[in-house]
Design an enzyme around this catalytic site. Sequence first.
Site, PDB file in Angstrom:
ATOM      1  N   ASP A  97       0.839  -1.203   0.000  1.00  0.00           N
ATOM      2  CA  ASP A  97       0.000   0.000   0.000  1.00  0.00           C
ATOM      3  C   ASP A  97       0.877   1.257   0.000  1.00  0.00           C
ATOM      4  OD1 ASP A  97       0.846  -0.122   2.603  1.00  0.00           O
ATOM      5  OD2 ASP A  97      -1.148  -0.162   3.501  1.00  0.00           O
ATOM      6  N   ASP A 126      -1.082  -6.187  -0.231  1.00  0.00           N
ATOM      7  CA  ASP A 126      -1.428  -5.609   1.072  1.00  0.00           C
ATOM      8  C   ASP A 126      -2.930  -5.457   1.245  1.00  0.00           C
ATOM      9  OD1 ASP A 126       0.663  -5.100   2.800  1.00  0.00           O
ATOM     10  OD2 ASP A 126       1.198  -3.177   1.889  1.00  0.00           O
ATOM     11  N   LYS A 160      -1.094  -9.541   2.786  1.00  0.00           N
ATOM     12  CA  LYS A 160      -0.263  -9.109   3.931  1.00  0.00           C
ATOM     13  C   LYS A 160      -1.103  -8.215   4.837  1.00  0.00           C
ATOM     14  CE  LYS A 160       3.376  -6.177   3.488  1.00  0.00           C
ATOM     15  NZ  LYS A 160       2.967  -5.023   4.333  1.00  0.00           N
ATOM     16  N   GLU A 214      -0.936  -5.774   8.577  1.00  0.00           N
ATOM     17  CA  GLU A 214      -0.062  -5.104   9.550  1.00  0.00           C
ATOM     18  C   GLU A 214      -0.551  -5.445  10.964  1.00  0.00           C
ATOM     19  OE1 GLU A 214       0.495  -0.921   8.779  1.00  0.00           O
ATOM     20  OE2 GLU A 214       1.154  -1.296   6.724  1.00  0.00           O
ATOM     21  N   GLU A 240       9.814  -4.399   9.933  1.00  0.00           N
ATOM     22  CA  GLU A 240      10.108  -3.064   9.394  1.00  0.00           C
ATOM     23  C   GLU A 240      10.698  -2.148  10.468  1.00  0.00           C
ATOM     24  OE1 GLU A 240       7.091  -1.231   6.959  1.00  0.00           O
ATOM     25  OE2 GLU A 240       8.195   0.652   6.850  1.00  0.00           O
TER      26      GLU A 240
END
Length: 254
Positions: A41, A80, A108, A110, A171
């Site tokens: 994204d 994402d 994916k 978060e 990350e």
Amino acid sequence: MSLEKIRAMKGYQAITALTAYDCNIAKLLDEAGVDIIIVGDSLGNVVLGCETTREVTMQDMVRHTGAVRRGAVTSFIVADLPFQADASPEQALENSHLLIDAGADAVKIEGKPEIAKVIAANRIPVMGHVGLLPQTAEEFKVQGKDRVAAEKIVQEAKALEKAGCFAIVLEAIPASLASTITSLINIPTIGIGAGPYCDGQVLVINDVLGMYEGHTPKFAKRYAALNEDIRAAVKNYIKEVKTGQFPGDQHSYR
Ligand code: KIV
């Protein structure tokens, strides 16, 4: 590239990943042999000109995932789930199906191990993401620097593994923390700003190619300077049109 191959690479061979958002770049990455293409994204920042990834919609992600799929034959494609697309387990599942139907091999997410678990339980491969989470971050800085914050990230990574994720993006965390996580979990870790002790690495393609001039973090190594090439080419075109050099005989029909 398959899920099984990616899992089997842990501890044996470094996994290579890059982002892509369109067919042409995806084709080039695929032909060059990158293992995983992430339709991130980050599309919002580096392609759509948005301030944050929070402005990216499912419609954007479906369109760009389809474009990447049309360009990539071999690479494993991860798309994402954009901001709020995973607000509830039902929404996350429905949106994951849309991304898979658009051509992704996996999605994916978060954080959110409880949602990842629902997606994985429905036989959709899901990649986790810990450390700096751009969809919800208040400040873009290195995460997990003190003991308590580091332990929280370790626990999140373990929870995502337990939820059934096949790999996890780490990350913007210290290299030593990434090393600890990589040795504590049995699924591959893919680092971005997480140092060398990960099972693989990912970068945003626009950073790699020198095609993004917004804020660029320390870890974003530039391997080309395409913006400069584009500026030079366009200036040359303008000059040739203005001076009548283009089009010449070679570029005209008789
Ligand atoms: O959106 C993105 O580019 C990402 C990277 C970490 C791969 O999530």
